[in-house]
Design an enzyme around this catalytic site. Sequence first.
Site, mmCIF file in Angstrom:
data_model
loop_
_atom_site.group_PDB
_atom_site.id
_atom_site.type_symbol
_atom_site.label_atom_id
_atom_site.label_comp_id
_atom_site.label_asym_id
_atom_site.label_seq_id
_atom_site.Cartn_x
_atom_site.Cartn_y
_atom_site.Cartn_z
ATOM 1 N N SER A 294 1.959 -0.542 4.859
ATOM 2 C CA SER A 294 2.193 -0.978 3.487
ATOM 3 C C SER A 294 0.912 -0.918 2.662
ATOM 4 O O SER A 294 -0.174 -1.260 3.137
ATOM 5 C CB SER A 294 2.790 -2.388 3.509
ATOM 6 O OG SER A 294 1.967 -3.299 2.818
ATOM 7 N N LYS A 295 1.084 -0.488 1.425
ATOM 8 C CA LYS A 295 -0.050 -0.320 0.525
ATOM 9 C C LYS A 295 -0.743 -1.664 0.312
ATOM 10 O O LYS A 295 -1.964 -1.752 0.233
ATOM 11 C CB LYS A 295 0.495 0.231 -0.796
ATOM 12 C CG LYS A 295 -0.551 0.545 -1.816
ATOM 13 C CD LYS A 295 0.085 1.258 -2.996
ATOM 14 C CE LYS A 295 -0.887 1.353 -4.137
ATOM 15 N NZ LYS A 295 -0.299 1.956 -5.324
#
Length: 549
Positions: A294-295
Amino acid sequence: MDYSALAELLYPEITETREQMEAKFPPRQLPEGAKVTRMAPSPTGFMHLGNLYGAIADERLAHQSGGVFMLRIEDTDQKREVPGAVGIILDVFDHYQLRFDEGVTRQGEQGAYGPYRQRQRARIYQTFAKWLVQQGKAYPCFCTEEELAAMRERQAAEKANFGYYGKWAVWRDRPLEEVKARLDAGEAFVLRFRSTGDPEKRVKFTDLVKGAMEFPENDQDVVLLKSDGIPTYHFAHVIDDHLMGTTHVVRGEEWLATLPVHVQLFQAMGWKLPKFVHTAQLMKMDGGHKRKLSKRKDPELGLEFYQRQGYCVAAVKEYLLTLLNSNFEDWRLQNPDAPLEEFPFTTKKMGNSGALFDLEKFNDVSKNVISRMDAQQVYGLLTAWAKEFDPDFYALLTRSPEYTMGILSLGRGGKKPRKDIASWSGAKEYMAFFFDELFTPAAPDPEERLTPAQQKAILEGYLPLYDPADDNGQWFEKVKALAAQLGYATDMRAYKKDPAAWPGSVAEVSGVLRMAITGRKNSPDLCDIMKLLGPGRSLERLRRAAENL
Ligand code: GLU
């Protein structure tokens, strides 16, 4: 309905025909089997590991087959565009040495199938859109945001599927006069595809990674051109990949959901589908569960992370190849020194479920890669990184290049090179004890089995023995003699049989010296290290350690 009249009404300024436009993009003349691939990032300013993962697959497929690798900028979503983002994309290509043959470059565009920025292709898309309108396959929709929101509410109340389809596709068959009236009133419209799909029917499809698949047909009248005449991804990619002669579309598996739309659009245009290669999502283990990178939570998703930490290009590429092709690791074992380009990359060996990105495994791969380099190469890469990211360290490294080269040469070469360095930022920690500015003497170790008095006796006993002229053999003989003199075992076999008979062995004795000189339990050859440090600094560290006990 007179569809030609409708087309004229909507796009009077488009004068070229579909055939004329297609003639500008003649089929490529390439050898049999040559693949044409493209990397098609959106200029959002964030380049992530998934982009690179796909780009490596694209590059290998194209260049391994004597084909073409393109860079196309998918800038249709202006809201997400960030200034300077194309520069960031080009930097990634430069940094990872992925040579593309066509597309956007710093010097402008290169190649005969451009423009390679989608917004500059607006006329091209509109030409094909106009043709679709003429065929009755596309139509304008003047619904406002509010009307669409109200429709959604009614769909929720009726428990109907959301979207613009069937009876909800309210602009499908409106008369020409009504369209004209809206246009005259200056109202904006989007162009929608007239879907003939039936969700009760299935589309069959073969993906080169996922294999044979089936989906319900799409019945949504998706938007092809937005109100500013710029296409959606769905329409743009179909037009571009056809005109540019893309043979293999490599993209993330998040696009599988809309693949039925894409298949439909290729068919509506009467074009052959390219081959699709939907790549697995990059996952990581988190608390015993696999999840998508996830960013927000995982800095290792952003490519910037690797540059900042000082991971070398070869290591990142090598690790991504281990994720991309299941036989890569075996190949590497058989071909430890071969360049990556010699690996026969294939879509057949790509995994069809989430690829597990494991930072620890990546570090091991990286250590291997760096252990195969020579000291000169390591010196070049390390100092280039430090210059940009750690100027103080850079100053130390370049104060005496000869000294630094000496450090980097330790344990290098030979059949079993040492694997101490995974990243350049990590190299700093590993090399710290060679620089007085960075060296911190070891704190007392609660696990140390020798008492402070015993350690002191070793350090003091050794001081008069050290002779910098000794070679490694002589050096060790002296340590052994000291061990024997102080009552430590020097015959390791005898010691292992009955460890309780001695306070320790020669290994503990040299361990005390190592700790004093390097501050750590594990290091390259201590005699070599002392030679590099020089007798002054070596003896000083031994003395200081003895005093501190
Ligand atoms: N612009 C799309 C993206 O960034 C590209 C997908 C594709 O390669 O077709 O996800």
